[in-house]
Scaffold this motif. Structure first.
Motif, mmCIF file in Angstrom:
data_model
loop_
_atom_site.group_PDB
_atom_site.id
_atom_site.type_symbol
_atom_site.label_atom_id
_atom_site.label_comp_id
_atom_site.label_asym_id
_atom_site.label_seq_id
_atom_site.Cartn_x
_atom_site.Cartn_y
_atom_site.Cartn_z
ATOM 1 N N GLU A 1 -16.827 0.366 -0.396
ATOM 2 C CA GLU A 1 -16.300 0.232 -1.755
ATOM 3 C C GLU A 1 -16.446 1.547 -2.525
ATOM 4 O O GLU A 1 -16.840 1.568 -3.685
ATOM 5 C CB GLU A 1 -16.997 -0.937 -2.456
ATOM 6 N N THR A 2 -16.166 2.652 -1.864
ATOM 7 C CA THR A 2 -16.219 3.978 -2.486
ATOM 8 C C THR A 2 -14.783 4.498 -2.580
ATOM 9 O O THR A 2 -13.909 3.973 -1.886
ATOM 10 C CB THR A 2 -17.006 4.953 -1.591
ATOM 11 N N PRO A 3 -14.525 5.541 -3.378
ATOM 12 C CA PRO A 3 -13.142 6.055 -3.445
ATOM 13 C C PRO A 3 -12.625 6.459 -2.057
ATOM 14 O O PRO A 3 -11.492 6.136 -1.701
ATOM 15 C CB PRO A 3 -13.268 7.272 -4.378
ATOM 16 N N ALA A 4 -13.476 7.102 -1.244
ATOM 17 C CA ALA A 4 -13.010 7.513 0.093
ATOM 18 C C ALA A 4 -12.750 6.295 0.976
ATOM 19 O O ALA A 4 -11.788 6.262 1.753
ATOM 20 C CB ALA A 4 -14.054 8.430 0.739
ATOM 21 N N GLY A 5 -13.602 5.280 0.831
ATOM 22 C CA GLY A 5 -13.415 4.050 1.604
ATOM 23 C C GLY A 5 -12.123 3.354 1.209
ATOM 24 O O GLY A 5 -11.353 2.897 2.062
ATOM 25 N N GLN A 6 -11.846 3.299 -0.103
ATOM 26 C CA GLN A 6 -10.625 2.645 -0.580
ATOM 27 C C GLN A 6 -9.372 3.403 -0.139
ATOM 28 O O GLN A 6 -8.345 2.804 0.181
ATOM 29 C CB GLN A 6 -10.663 2.536 -2.119
ATOM 30 N N LYS A 7 -9.510 4.753 -0.067
ATOM 31 C CA LYS A 7 -8.364 5.568 0.379
ATOM 32 C C LYS A 7 -8.063 5.274 1.853
ATOM 33 O O LYS A 7 -6.905 5.159 2.265
ATOM 34 C CB LYS A 7 -8.733 7.057 0.199
ATOM 35 N N ALA A 8 -9.129 5.106 2.633
ATOM 36 C CA ALA A 8 -8.948 4.805 4.061
ATOM 37 C C ALA A 8 -8.293 3.429 4.228
ATOM 38 O O ALA A 8 -7.377 3.258 5.041
ATOM 39 C CB ALA A 8 -10.296 4.847 4.776
ATOM 40 N N ILE A 9 -8.750 2.461 3.433
ATOM 41 C CA ILE A 9 -8.143 1.120 3.491
ATOM 42 C C ILE A 9 -6.646 1.223 3.186
ATOM 43 O O ILE A 9 -5.805 0.645 3.893
ATOM 44 C CB ILE A 9 -8.815 0.153 2.477
ATOM 45 N N ALA A 10 -6.315 2.018 2.151
ATOM 46 C CA ALA A 10 -4.901 2.142 1.755
ATOM 47 C C ALA A 10 -4.089 2.778 2.894
ATOM 48 O O ALA A 10 -2.947 2.365 3.156
ATOM 49 C CB ALA A 10 -4.794 2.980 0.484
ATOM 50 N N ALA A 11 -4.676 3.740 3.595
ATOM 51 C CA ALA A 11 -3.945 4.408 4.688
ATOM 52 C C ALA A 11 -3.629 3.398 5.800
ATOM 53 O O ALA A 11 -2.520 3.381 6.341
ATOM 54 C CB ALA A 11 -4.768 5.580 5.232
ATOM 55 N N LEU A 12 -4.591 2.543 6.124
ATOM 56 C CA LEU A 12 -4.342 1.568 7.192
ATOM 57 C C LEU A 12 -3.393 0.463 6.706
ATOM 58 O O LEU A 12 -2.526 -0.004 7.451
ATOM 59 C CB LEU A 12 -5.672 0.961 7.673
ATOM 60 N N ARG A 13 -3.530 0.123 5.408
ATOM 61 C CA ARG A 13 -2.625 -0.893 4.854
ATOM 62 C C ARG A 13 -1.172 -0.407 4.938
ATOM 63 O O ARG A 13 -0.268 -1.163 5.267
ATOM 64 C CB ARG A 13 -3.014 -1.173 3.400
ATOM 65 N N ASP A 14 -0.975 0.907 4.716
ATOM 66 C CA ASP A 14 0.381 1.461 4.785
ATOM 67 C C ASP A 14 0.981 1.317 6.183
ATOM 68 O O ASP A 14 2.185 1.166 6.340
ATOM 69 C CB ASP A 14 0.366 2.952 4.394
ATOM 70 N N VAL A 15 0.130 1.398 7.199
ATOM 71 C CA VAL A 15 0.632 1.231 8.571
ATOM 72 C C VAL A 15 1.171 -0.194 8.724
ATOM 73 O O VAL A 15 2.316 -0.409 9.122
ATOM 74 C CB VAL A 15 -0.485 1.505 9.609
ATOM 75 N N TYR A 16 0.333 -1.192 8.376
ATOM 76 C CA TYR A 16 0.755 -2.594 8.556
ATOM 77 C C TYR A 16 1.911 -2.976 7.625
ATOM 78 O O TYR A 16 2.742 -3.825 7.964
ATOM 79 C CB TYR A 16 -0.428 -3.542 8.332
ATOM 80 N N ALA A 17 1.954 -2.304 6.440
ATOM 81 C CA ALA A 17 2.988 -2.677 5.458
ATOM 82 C C ALA A 17 4.390 -2.360 5.978
ATOM 83 O O ALA A 17 5.383 -2.808 5.390
ATOM 84 C CB ALA A 17 2.730 -1.953 4.143
ATOM 85 N N HIS A 18 4.503 -1.628 7.091
ATOM 86 C CA HIS A 18 5.820 -1.411 7.701
ATOM 87 C C HIS A 18 6.494 -2.736 8.045
ATOM 88 O O HIS A 18 7.701 -2.816 8.104
ATOM 89 C CB HIS A 18 5.686 -0.590 8.996
ATOM 90 N N TRP A 19 5.682 -3.765 8.367
ATOM 91 C CA TRP A 19 6.320 -5.048 8.741
ATOM 92 C C TRP A 19 5.584 -6.293 8.226
ATOM 93 O O TRP A 19 6.127 -7.386 8.254
ATOM 94 C CB TRP A 19 6.506 -5.133 10.269
ATOM 95 N N VAL A 20 4.373 -6.117 7.689
ATOM 96 C CA VAL A 20 3.640 -7.300 7.212
ATOM 97 C C VAL A 20 3.735 -7.348 5.676
ATOM 98 O O VAL A 20 3.451 -6.341 5.021
ATOM 99 C CB VAL A 20 2.149 -7.228 7.628
ATOM 100 N N PRO A 21 4.181 -8.492 5.094
ATOM 101 C CA PRO A 21 4.241 -8.577 3.626
ATOM 102 C C PRO A 21 2.869 -8.249 3.019
ATOM 103 O O PRO A 21 1.848 -8.709 3.546
ATOM 104 C CB PRO A 21 4.603 -10.047 3.372
ATOM 105 N N VAL A 22 2.870 -7.460 1.944
ATOM 106 C CA VAL A 22 1.583 -6.978 1.414
ATOM 107 C C VAL A 22 0.646 -8.107 0.980
ATOM 108 O O VAL A 22 -0.569 -7.957 1.036
ATOM 109 C CB VAL A 22 1.746 -5.959 0.258
ATOM 110 N N ASP A 23 1.235 -9.246 0.573
ATOM 111 C CA ASP A 23 0.326 -10.330 0.147
ATOM 112 C C ASP A 23 -0.419 -10.943 1.342
ATOM 113 O O ASP A 23 -1.333 -11.736 1.164
ATOM 114 C CB ASP A 23 1.074 -11.404 -0.649
ATOM 115 N N ARG A 24 -0.034 -10.574 2.542
ATOM 116 C CA ARG A 24 -0.786 -11.073 3.705
ATOM 117 C C ARG A 24 -1.798 -10.038 4.196
ATOM 118 O O ARG A 24 -2.457 -10.243 5.208
ATOM 119 C CB ARG A 24 0.169 -11.407 4.846
ATOM 120 N N ILE A 25 -1.872 -8.908 3.531
ATOM 121 C CA ILE A 25 -2.858 -7.898 3.934
ATOM 122 C C ILE A 25 -4.056 -8.036 2.989
ATOM 123 O O ILE A 25 -3.965 -7.757 1.794
ATOM 124 C CB ILE A 25 -2.268 -6.472 3.896
ATOM 125 N N ILE A 26 -5.144 -8.534 3.537
ATOM 126 C CA ILE A 26 -6.320 -8.828 2.711
ATOM 127 C C ILE A 26 -7.314 -7.687 2.853
ATOM 128 O O ILE A 26 -7.604 -7.241 3.964
ATOM 129 C CB ILE A 26 -7.012 -10.126 3.195
#
Ligand code: UDX
Ligand code: ADP
Length: 480
Positions: free
Chosen positions: A180-205
């Motif tokens: 739960e740090t800024p760097a940790g949140q940035k990493a989460i966002a980077a991986l979320r962007d990968v899945y967001a190519h095909w998974v609706p964002v409301d399903r990415i928890i």
């Protein structure tokens, strides 16, 4: 171009990375493994795992943005995101033996990542690991980091074998845990962007690391618990004349309960359920929660009871002995549409029958003789090591014959056991099977795939898990 590397080209790493490559053409994905034979197979027309739809996905991307390689260090050093999907066997020796996860392969992967990295990386736990593994990995990486920033994420995989591609294309949810740090949140966002190519964002928890790690263990424990619950009911159904399919149907109609995962069976198998629950039990014990540990242990105990009960039914129905009798085993994989045999209930059932000196004739459409012989010779938990480190079976078991056809397996047999719910077992010519068997001819259906009334009309003595008993079996109660 973003580069992803996945360490471990197994049942999780292979299909997951193939789907990421398909859905993200601008990302280069390398899947690496220490097993030369596995990588060779991934690069061939005969993939190392059987999974419906996987061939097509791999064919579309391999050589374009999907690569399989044994050059682990090169691909790790070049990657921005490193997924780790290596074996996590149950420890067989020392502290936590029989329960705790052996993190040898994980630790060596982490040390290697630290050694070869020259740029910042996101390291993603993909294989199921005990809660707090991320913390241990973080320590290894940061103590060896030479100033490089490593962000650890937990991104457990929820795919089920046999439906892996479907599950990956259309997941119920993708879970990403991070600091739960800024760097940790940035990493989460980077991986979320990968899945967001095909998974609706409301399903990415997104969650914290420990919640993500524990959610995976909890999800598998809940699923396994449903099966043990319905299997416990199946024993009571047999004792009372109720029918477990009717009970499960009625119970599952309650929308709070739902209809899925209520099929009574000879027991659950697969690489995850037992291992993850043992892990959960160990974590509870280590945290001073013996009552919680015992609660989850019971799910495994019922699963073991169900397998023993099944063997006892077979032996007791056949005049209390199967010694020297040919028993056909139809299905060896832990479920249909996979060639995977890890923790399959077939191993325990076959070992039980072999213990009573039966002669087994085994047929599974996707499992070959070498695998079956290895499984029957292997000790508990030995399966979960990289292939080249697994013990070889020096001699094959002579009482076991593996054939490539259900009719060959059942010819001259005294009994037939159905242990995997392959669709083809529903449409076999059971009259032909009956005609070629010894009499009385028995069928023990561990997956409730056959039509008992039809088979009884042919002349079979039929046992189906959790169904009203044949008169024959009523007189021979199986006590586990
Ligand atoms: C499981 C989880 O479903 C998946 O989310 C996780 O990522 C990995 O573990 P898997 O082991 O591949 O997946 O298969 P699954 O479909 O869950 O089946 C596990 C076992 O339970 C099989 O042996 C299956 O035959 C058995 N089962 C399943 C039943 O006996 N009855 C049921 O109703 C459902
Ligand atoms: P899963 O079902 O979790 O995918 P598998 O056993 O199918 O598990 O796959 C794990 C893979 O990880 C194996 O192919 C094994 O050879 C590989 N592996 C284990 N340790 C390492 C390592 N240090 N480097 C690269 N690959 C590894």
């Amino acid at each position: 171009m973003v580069k992803i590397c996945c360490i471990g080209a197994g049942y999780v790493g292979g299909p997951t990375m193939a789907v990421i490559a398909l859905k993200c053409p601008e990302i280069e994905v390398a899947v690496v493994d220490i097993s030369v034979s596995r990588i060779t197979a991934w690069n061939s027309d005969a993939l190392p795992i059987y999974e419906p739809g996987l061939d097509e996905v791999v064919k579309k991307c391999r050589g374009k943005n999907l690569f399989f390689s044994t050059d682990v260090e090169k691909h790790v050093s070049e990657a921005d995101i490193v997924f780790v999907s290596v074996n996590t066997p149950t420890k067989t020796q020392g502290l936590g033996a029989g329960k705790a996860a052996d993190l040898t392969y994980w630790e060596s992967a982490a040390r290697m990542i630290a050694d070869v990295s020259k740029s910042n990386k996101i390291v993603v736990e993909k294989s199921t690991v005990p809660v707090k593994t991320a913390e241990a990995i973080e320590k290894i990486l940061t103590h060896n980091s030479k100033g490089i920033d490593f962000q650890i994420l937990s991104n457990p995989e929820f795919l089920a074998e046999g439906t892996a591609i479907q599950d990956l294309f259309n997941p119920d949810r993708v879970l990403i845990g991070g600091r739960e740090t800024p760097a940790g949140q940035k990493a989460i966002a980077a991986l979320r962007d990968v899945y967001a190519h095909w998974v609706p964002v409301d399903r990415i928890i997104c969650s914290n690391l420990w919640s993500a790690e524990l959610s995976k263990l909890a999800a598998n424990a809940f699923l396994a618990q449903r099966i043990s619950s319905v299997n416990a009911m199946s024993a009571l159904c047999e004792a009372t004349g109720a029918d477990v399919s009717q009970v499960a149907h009625a119970v599952g109609k309650d929308t709070r309960i739902g209809p899925k995962f209520l099929n009574a069976s000879v027991g659950f198998g697969g690489s995850c359920f037992q291992k993850d629950i043992l892990n959960l039990v160990y974590i509870c014990e280590c945290n001073g929660l013996p009552e919680v540990a015992n609660y989850w242990k019971q799910v495994i105990k019922i699963n073991d009871y169900q397998k023993t009960r099944f063997v006892n039914r077979i032996v007791s129905s056949m005049f209390n002995t199967v010694s020297g009798k040919k028993i056909a085993i139809l299905g060896f994989a832990f479920k249909k549409d996979t060639g995977d045999t890890r923790e399959t209930p077939a191993i325990d059932v076959c070992k039980g029958l072999l213990g009573d000196k039966a002669l087994l004739s085994i047929y599974d459409p996707q499992v070959n003789e070498e695998q079956i012989q290895r499984d029957l010779a292997m000790k508990k938990f030995d399966w979960d090591h990289p292939v080249h480190l697994q013990p070889m079976s020096p001699t094959s078991i002579k009482q076991v014959n593996v054939v490539w056809d259900a009719y060959a397996a059942t010819k001259d047999a005294h009994g037939v056991c159905i242990l995997t719910e392959w669709d083809e077992f529903k449409t076999l010519d059971y009259q032909r099977i009956y005609d070629n068997m010894q009499k009385p001819a028995f069928i023990f259906d561990g997956r409730n795939v056959v039509d008992e009334a039809k088979l009884r009309a042919i002349g079979f003595i039929v046992y189906s898990i959790g169904k009203p008993l044949d008169q024959w079996l009523k007189d021979m109660p199986a006590v586990a």
